[in-house]
Design a protein around this motif. Structure first.
Motif, mmCIF file in Angstrom:
data_model
loop_
_atom_site.group_PDB
_atom_site.id
_atom_site.type_symbol
_atom_site.label_atom_id
_atom_site.label_comp_id
_atom_site.label_asym_id
_atom_site.label_seq_id
_atom_site.Cartn_x
_atom_site.Cartn_y
_atom_site.Cartn_z
ATOM 1 N N SER A 264 0.818 -1.216 0.000
ATOM 2 C CA SER A 264 0.000 0.000 0.000
ATOM 3 C C SER A 264 0.853 1.268 0.000
ATOM 4 C CB SER A 264 -0.943 0.006 1.224
ATOM 5 O OG SER A 264 -0.232 0.349 2.384
ATOM 6 N N ARG B 68 -11.521 -5.295 -8.709
ATOM 7 C CA ARG B 68 -10.735 -4.306 -7.963
ATOM 8 C C ARG B 68 -11.246 -4.160 -6.544
ATOM 9 N NH1 ARG B 68 -9.617 1.315 -10.965
ATOM 10 N NH2 ARG B 68 -7.793 1.920 -9.747
ATOM 11 N N ARG C 238 -10.275 -6.940 -4.216
ATOM 12 C CA ARG C 238 -8.929 -6.964 -3.635
ATOM 13 C C ARG C 238 -8.989 -6.833 -2.118
ATOM 14 N NH1 ARG C 238 -4.272 -5.589 -6.550
ATOM 15 N NH2 ARG C 238 -3.586 -4.379 -4.771
ATOM 16 N N LEU C 239 -10.057 -6.145 -1.648
ATOM 17 C CA LEU C 239 -10.261 -5.987 -0.204
ATOM 18 C C LEU C 239 -10.363 -7.356 0.476
ATOM 19 C CD1 LEU C 239 -10.739 -3.829 1.966
ATOM 20 C CD2 LEU C 239 -13.157 -3.906 1.447
ATOM 21 N N THR D 239 -6.766 -1.249 6.929
ATOM 22 C CA THR D 239 -6.762 -1.852 5.597
ATOM 23 C C THR D 239 -8.077 -1.585 4.883
ATOM 24 O OG1 THR D 239 -5.347 -3.575 6.514
ATOM 25 C CG2 THR D 239 -6.269 -3.968 4.335
ATOM 26 N N TYR E 240 -8.419 0.838 1.392
ATOM 27 C CA TYR E 240 -8.974 0.410 0.102
ATOM 28 C C TYR E 240 -10.169 1.274 -0.293
ATOM 29 C CZ TYR E 240 -6.035 -3.713 -0.382
ATOM 30 O OH TYR E 240 -4.974 -4.539 -0.544
#
Lengths: 258, 258, 258, 258
Positions: free
Chosen positions: B41, B120, B123-124, C170, C174
Motif C-alpha cells: 500500500s 478491484r 482486492r479488499l 486496511t 482500500y
C-alpha cells in the motif's frame, strides 16, 4: 363491537390471530413512515418521488388518525379507563396517546388556521411516529424503567452537570472573551465550548487561544470530564442492570451472577 | 494418505512434529501476506518491488489454494463431516472454510469473466488472509465466545443505538438543514454528525451553527453519549470477563476473585 | 567507607540523618533538572539564561556521574550483588542503574566520537532524569506492579488492539485511497486515522469523505471503540485495584471493601 | 437578638417559619445573581438593561454584605465558635465564610485603592455567588465528602497524571519542534497537545505531522488514555458511591446491594 376493536388494536398475545395481523400492519406502516422520512430528506429522491411521498403521507395520516380515534373510543374497555367520558380524557393524556396525537397533529394544523412558519417547525413532530413502535418493542420500554429506577440519582447528577457547565463557562468567558470576542461572545455561547470539551467531543470550532485560557481550559478538561460523565454513567449502568435482569435470574448479583 | 494430510493440516498438539512445522509454515506465510498487503500500500515500495510482490502473491495463492483444496478433501476425516460428499459441502460452509475461500477468490474471478471493476473491489478480500491466523491464535477465538455469550444484550443495545442514531439525526436534520444545506443535506448524511458526536470522536468537519442547533446538539451530546456507549461497554465487559476466566479459576467472581 | 557511602545513597529509613539529607539533595537536583528541561524549551528563556543552563547542566552531570559511579562501586554492599565484579555488572543492568546511565549518557557521547546528529536525538535521553525520582516516590512503583499483575491480559489485549488497527486501516485504505490519495496514502498512514477514531480523539485532520467510507468509518467507530478501550481499561482497573490495596486491608474485596 | 438573627440565617429545619423565608429569599437572590451574570455577558442585553444590572448589583452587594456581617457577628452562637473574638476570626476562615467574602470583595476593592486592571480580573470573583447556593443544596456537599474520602487515591493519581503529562509533552516537543516550531514551540505549549490527546478531546488545532511524531503520538494516545482517565474515574466512582449511599441502606455493598 367496541370490545372487538379494542382487542384488535391492543398488542396480540397469540401469533397468527386477527389482532396479530393488525399489529403487523401497524408496525409495517410505522417502519415505512420512518423510511419515508429518511428518504424524503434526500433531495434527489424527494424531487423524483414527490407525488408518491405525498400520497403515502395522506394514506398514513388517514390510518393513524383512524387508529387514534378508535383507540380513544375503545379506551373504556381497559379497566384503568372504565368511566365513559372521564376515562377517554384520561386515556388521551397517557404517553402513548400523546405520541399518537403528536404524530398526526402537523397535518391538521393548517385547517385550524395556524401560522405556516409554525407548521413547518411542526414537521419535526412526524418524528413521533418513530416512538409509536415502542408499543410493540418490549426492549424500548426498558428506557422508562431505568428513568424510574434511577430518578433520584439522575436528578442529582443533572444538578451537578448544570452547575459544572455554568461554572466552567463563566470562567472561560471572563478569560477568553477579550481575545476571542466572537467565539466566546457570551456565557451561553461559551457553554458550547464547555459541552464540546467536557463530553470530549472537541469539534475544534472553538478553543482557548490565550495562555491563561489554555491553562484553565486544560485543568477544566482533566478534572471536569470525570464529573461530567456521571449522569451518562448512571444511565448506562441502569440500562446494563435492567438488560442483565432479563437474562440472569432476579435477585442475583449483577456482577458475579450469584 | 488422506488421514495423514488431515493431521498435517490440523493444529499440532505436540511441538516439533511434522504437523507443527506445517502450522509454522502457514502462520509465517499468512504473516508475510499481511506484511505484503501493508507494504504494497506504500506507493514507493510498491513501485520498486512490484515484481517481487506479484511473485509472492502467485506463490501465496498456489499454497493457499492447495491448502483449501486439501482441507476440503480431508474434511471427512473429522467426525463432524464424516459423510462423503455432504460432509465436504457442509465443511465448505464453516466460518474458517469460508474465510479460506474468500482469501483466494479475488485471484480466480478474472478467469470466471467477472467485471474488472468488481475485481478491484474484491482486492479488499485479501484482508481475509488476516483472519486465517485465528485458527492458530487461541485468544482471537474469545471474540466468537463473547458474541455468543452476550448475543441478547448486544442485539438489544444495537436496537437502542440505531434508534438513537435515527432519532438524533432526524432532529438535527430539521434544525440545521436550512442553515447548512451541504453538511446537513439529508438524514443519512446527518448521521455522520450523530456518529461523530455520540462516539465523542468529533472530527470537526460537521457541527451545528444555529443557536437552536447548538442547544439541541449539546443536549444530545450530554444525554446521548452514555446511552450510545452501551453496546461498546457490553462488548468490553464481555471480553474482560472472558479474558479473566482464562487467568482466574473458573467459578470465581471476576470482580472480587473469590 | 564503601558501606557508609552505600547507606548514604540508599533511601533513608529515618528522617533527619545524613542519608536523608543526601536523598533530599538528589530529589531537589532531579526536580531542578526537570524544571530546567521544561524552561530551556521556552525560546526566550533559553536565550536569556543560556550560560546558566549550561553551568547547571555541567554541575548536574558531575553529580549524577559521581552518583552513578558510587552506586556501581557500592553495589556489592547489597546482598543481591555480593560478588565482587559480577555483582557490579549485574547491578549495572537493573532498571534503576540503566536509567541512571541513560540520564548522563548524551553528555559523554561526543567524547566517544559519535555522530553529532545522533547526539542531538540523544538529548531526549535527558528525560530519563525524570524517572530517577521513581527511586524515592513509592507510588510510581505501582506502575511496575500493575504491569506484572496484568501481563497476560495486557498481552492479549495488545494483540487484539493491533489486529483491530490493522483490520480497520486496511479497509479504510482500500475504500478512501482513491478519493483522498494524500490523507489515506497507505495502510500505515491510514492507521493515524484508525488511532484518532478508535481512541475517540478525532483531531479532524483526516476523515472519510466518500459515502462508503463514511458508512464503514461510522460502523468501525461504533463497534471498534469498545474493543479498543480494552487495554486501557485493564491498565486502569489494575492501577485502581493496586491503589485500593494500599488503603483498604489486603484480602478485602476491592468493590465492597469487605 | 443575636440568637434570633443566627437562627434566621441558618438553614431552616421547619418549612414555613421565618428562617425558612429568609433562606428562600437568599436562594432567590443568589439564583437571580447567577442569571444576571449570565445575561450580562450577552452584549445586546447588557447594553439595553445596563442601569437595571447596575442597580441589581448594588442591591445584591448591600444584602450580601449585610448577610456576611451578620453571619460573622452571630458566629459565636454556634458552639464551634463560642469564644468572643477568636471565634469570629476562626469563623471567617471557614469555607462558606471565605466564599461569602470573595463574592462581595470585587465591589469594595476600588475603595481600597487597588489597581483598576486587577479589579477587572476580580469580576470573576462574582462567580463565588454561585457557590453560596451550596449552603442550601445538600447534594452539592457530596463533592466535599468525595474529596475527603478519596484524598489519598486522588493525590496519587494527580501525581501520575502530572508525570504522564510532563513525560509525553517532553517527548513530543523534541520530536515535533523542528517540523512545527509554532504549535510545538516549548514543552509547556506542547502540554496543550498532551491534554487534548489524553483527555480524547482532540480539538484539532495541534497534532503531530512528522511520521515519527505520528507514531509516538499514536502510541501515547493508545497507552496513555487509560492511565489518564484514572483521577476522573476515581472521582466518578466516589460520587457514584456517595450518591448510592443516600438511596441504598448504609453498610450494603454498592455493587450487589447486599
Amino acid at each position: 363491537m367496541r370490545k372487538q376493536i379494542y382487542y384488535l388494536l391492543s398488542v396480540a398475545k397469540k401469533k397468527g390471530d386477527a389482532s396479530w395481523w393488525v399489529d403487523l400492519f401497524l408496525i409495517a406502516l410505522i417502519s415505512l413512515n420512518v423510511v419515508a422520512i429518511v428518504l424524503e430528506s434526500v433531495e434527489p429522491i424527494r424531487r423524483q418521488y414527490q407525488t408518491l411521498f405525498e400520497r403515502f403521507e395522506l394514506f398514513s395520516i388517514v390510518i393513524f388518525t383512524l387508529e387514534y380515534v378508535l383507540r380513544l373510543w375503545t379506551a373504556n374497555e381497559n379497566d384503568k379507563f372504565r368511566q365513559p367520558v372521564i376515562g377517554n380524557i384520561r386515556y388521551a393524556f397517557t404517553p402513548f396517546a400523546v405520541i399518537d396525537l403528536l404524530a398526526i397533529l402537523p397535518f391538521f394544523l393548517p385547517f385550524l388556521g395556524v401560522d405556516l412558519r409554525i407548521i413547518r417547525m411542526m414537521r419535526l413532530f412526524r418524528l413521533f411516529r418513530l416512538f409509536k413502535i415502542a408499543r410493540y418493542v418490549n426492549a424500548l420500554r426498558v428506557i422508562q424503567k431505568v428513568l424510574d429506577d434511577k430518578r433520584e440519582e439522575l436528578l442529582l447528577s443533572i444538578v451537578f452537570t448544570f452547575f459544572l457547565l455554568l461554572f466552567t463557562s463563566t470562567i472561560m468567558y471572563y478569560v477568553e472573551n477579550e481575545a476571542q470576542p466572537d467565539a466566546f461572545a457570551s456565557i451561553p455561547e461559551t457553554m458550547w465550548w464547555s459541552i464540546a470539551t467536557l463530553t470530549t467531543v472537541g469539534y475544534g470550532d472553538i478553543y482557548p487561544l490565550t495562555p491563561l485560557g489554555k491553562l484553565l481550559g486544560g485543568i477544566i478538561a482533566v478534572l471536569g470530564i470525570g464529573l461530567f460523565a456521571l449522569p451518562a454513567g448512571i444511565l448506562a449502568s441502569g440500562f446494563s442492570e435492567n438488560l442483565g435482569k432479563e437474562i440472569y435470574q432476579e435477585g442475583a448479583c449483577p456482577h458475579c451472577g450469584k
